[in-house]
Every structure is written in C-alpha cells, then in structure tokens.
Motif scaffolding. Structure first.
Motif, PDB file in Angstrom:
ATOM      1  N   ILE A 125       7.104 -14.639 -16.269  1.00 56.93           N
ATOM      2  CA  ILE A 125       7.286 -15.934 -15.601  1.00 56.93           C
ATOM      3  C   ILE A 125       7.099 -16.776 -16.622  1.00 56.93           C
ATOM      4  O   ILE A 125       8.197 -17.854 -16.614  1.00 56.93           O
ATOM      5  N   ASP A 126       6.758 -16.625 -17.726  1.00 58.03           N
ATOM      6  CA  ASP A 126       6.446 -17.667 -18.831  1.00 58.03           C
ATOM      7  C   ASP A 126       7.760 -17.897 -19.507  1.00 58.03           C
ATOM      8  O   ASP A 126       8.333 -18.911 -19.876  1.00 58.03           O
ATOM      9  N   GLN A 127       8.588 -16.627 -19.898  1.00 62.66           N
ATOM     10  CA  GLN A 127       9.907 -16.688 -20.650  1.00 62.66           C
ATOM     11  C   GLN A 127      11.093 -16.892 -19.816  1.00 62.66           C
ATOM     12  O   GLN A 127      12.088 -17.040 -20.403  1.00 62.66           O
ATOM     13  N   GLN A 128      10.856 -16.550 -18.633  1.00 63.29           N
ATOM     14  CA  GLN A 128      12.127 -16.563 -17.829  1.00 63.29           C
ATOM     15  C   GLN A 128      12.262 -17.597 -16.644  1.00 63.29           C
ATOM     16  O   GLN A 128      13.031 -18.452 -16.609  1.00 63.29           O
ATOM     17  N   LEU A 129      11.209 -17.549 -15.850  1.00 58.78           N
ATOM     18  CA  LEU A 129      11.024 -18.364 -14.661  1.00 58.78           C
ATOM     19  C   LEU A 129      11.022 -19.746 -14.952  1.00 58.78           C
ATOM     20  O   LEU A 129      11.725 -20.775 -14.384  1.00 58.78           O
ATOM     21  N   LEU A 130       9.822 -19.984 -15.798  1.00 56.13           N
ATOM     22  CA  LEU A 130       9.484 -21.336 -16.127  1.00 56.13           C
ATOM     23  C   LEU A 130      10.659 -22.190 -16.825  1.00 56.13           C
ATOM     24  O   LEU A 130      11.212 -23.204 -16.429  1.00 56.13           O
ATOM     25  N   PRO A 131      11.303 -21.489 -17.728  1.00 56.97           N
ATOM     26  CA  PRO A 131      12.323 -22.160 -18.514  1.00 56.97           C
ATOM     27  C   PRO A 131      13.528 -22.327 -17.453  1.00 56.97           C
ATOM     28  O   PRO A 131      14.254 -23.331 -17.725  1.00 56.97           O
ATOM     29  N   GLY A 132      13.793 -21.276 -16.761  1.00 54.66           N
ATOM     30  CA  GLY A 132      14.994 -21.573 -15.879  1.00 54.66           C
ATOM     31  C   GLY A 132      14.881 -22.508 -14.989  1.00 54.66           C
ATOM     32  O   GLY A 132      15.595 -23.349 -14.611  1.00 54.66           O
ATOM     33  N   LEU A 133      13.505 -22.780 -14.387  1.00 48.01           N
ATOM     34  CA  LEU A 133      13.328 -23.977 -13.412  1.00 48.01           C
ATOM     35  C   LEU A 133      13.275 -25.314 -14.271  1.00 48.01           C
ATOM     36  O   LEU A 133      13.931 -26.113 -13.760  1.00 48.01           O
ATOM     37  N   MET A 134      12.969 -25.405 -15.460  1.00 49.44           N
ATOM     38  CA  MET A 134      13.153 -26.575 -16.282  1.00 49.44           C
ATOM     39  C   MET A 134      14.472 -26.817 -16.539  1.00 49.44           C
ATOM     40  O   MET A 134      14.886 -27.904 -16.471  1.00 49.44           O
ATOM     41  N   ALA A 135      15.299 -25.850 -16.972  1.00 53.38           N
ATOM     42  CA  ALA A 135      16.676 -26.254 -17.215  1.00 53.38           C
ATOM     43  C   ALA A 135      17.614 -26.622 -15.860  1.00 53.38           C
ATOM     44  O   ALA A 135      18.170 -27.608 -15.685  1.00 53.38           O
ATOM     45  N   PHE A 136      16.822 -25.975 -14.737  1.00 55.10           N
ATOM     46  CA  PHE A 136      17.623 -26.639 -13.308  1.00 55.10           C
ATOM     47  C   PHE A 136      17.301 -27.895 -12.915  1.00 55.10           C
ATOM     48  O   PHE A 136      18.121 -28.789 -12.683  1.00 55.10           O
ATOM     49  N   LYS A 137      15.875 -28.193 -13.435  1.00 54.83           N
ATOM     50  CA  LYS A 137      15.485 -29.413 -13.308  1.00 54.83           C
ATOM     51  C   LYS A 137      16.485 -30.415 -13.945  1.00 54.83           C
ATOM     52  O   LYS A 137      16.756 -31.607 -13.509  1.00 54.83           O
ATOM     53  N   GLN A 138      16.355 -30.332 -15.276  1.00 47.84           N
ATOM     54  CA  GLN A 138      17.169 -31.114 -16.190  1.00 47.84           C
ATOM     55  C   GLN A 138      18.679 -31.288 -15.631  1.00 47.84           C
ATOM     56  O   GLN A 138      19.252 -32.470 -16.006  1.00 47.84           O
ATOM     57  N   LYS A 139      19.116 -30.352 -15.283  1.00 44.80           N
ATOM     58  CA  LYS A 139      20.641 -30.189 -14.850  1.00 44.80           C
ATOM     59  C   LYS A 139      20.786 -31.037 -13.556  1.00 44.80           C
ATOM     60  O   LYS A 139      21.752 -31.811 -13.656  1.00 44.80           O
ATOM     61  N   GLN A 140      19.701 -30.993 -12.736  1.00 42.19           N
ATOM     62  CA  GLN A 140      19.762 -32.213 -11.752  1.00 42.19           C
ATOM     63  C   GLN A 140      19.452 -33.488 -11.894  1.00 42.19           C
ATOM     64  O   GLN A 140      20.231 -34.368 -11.246  1.00 42.19           O
ATOM     65  N   LEU A 141      19.072 -33.940 -12.992  1.00 33.04           N
ATOM     66  CA  LEU A 141      18.626 -35.239 -13.427  1.00 33.04           C
ATOM     67  C   LEU A 141      19.975 -35.902 -14.292  1.00 33.04           C
ATOM     68  O   LEU A 141      20.253 -36.901 -14.241  1.00 33.04           O
ATOM     69  N   HIS A 142      21.053 -35.059 -14.606  1.00 29.62           N
ATOM     70  CA  HIS A 142      22.027 -35.547 -15.231  1.00 29.62           C
ATOM     71  C   HIS A 142      23.354 -35.298 -14.546  1.00 29.62           C
ATOM     72  O   HIS A 142      23.720 -34.736 -13.591  1.00 29.62           O
TER      73      HIS A 142
END
Length: 85
Positions: A68-85
């Motif tokens: 979760i810490d190394q795959q899910l959370l970074p993946g969710l953060m990357a998705f969120k960042q992509k949505q902002l741009h």
C-alpha cells in the motif's frame, strides 16, 4: 484465547476485487495493477479502501502495508497530480 483481525494479502486482493479491480499475484503485484488506468471513480474507491484499512482496528500485515505504502499511495498521488494539470 485472543482473536486478532489481520489483513493479509488474500484479504487485500479480495477487497480490491470487490471494488472491481482485476488483480492477482501478491500484494505488491495487485497494488501495482490496481493503480494502472485509474479514473476518478475507482481512484476515489481505492482511496476510501485505504483510509478504511488504516483507520480500522485490524492489523495490517507488513507485506500488505508495504504494498500500500509503495504502490497504492504513490499511484493515487500521481493520479491526483495528473488531474490537477
């Protein structure tokens, strides 16, 4: 006799499948697969699942927490960042 609720790899895979993700393998592989092709709906569901796991009383086994810490959370953060741009 004490009974402890544990979240193991099979529990994690079951929860991901219940959300509609097609996953298999171990926790790390399942988490990696889950973050591929996220959309707004399944990202929200995945975030909710992680919050529920982390705030619940069950013990999350180390391999599951690491996935979760190394795959899910970074993946969710990357998705969120992509949505902002």
């Amino acid at each position: 006799m004490m009974h402890a609720d544990l979240i193991d790899e099979q529990d994690l895979l079951g929860q991901l499948r219940a959300l509609g993700f097609e996953v298999s393998g171990n926790a790390e592989q399942a988490c990696t697969a889950a973050v591929c092709g996220l959309n707004e709906t399944n990202a929200r569901a995945l975030k909710g699942m992680v919050e529920k796991l982390y705030t619940g009383s069950a013990t999350i086994l180390p391999a599951v927490r690491q996935a979760i810490d190394q795959q899910l959370l970074p993946g969710l953060m990357a998705f969120k960042q992509k949505q902002l741009h």
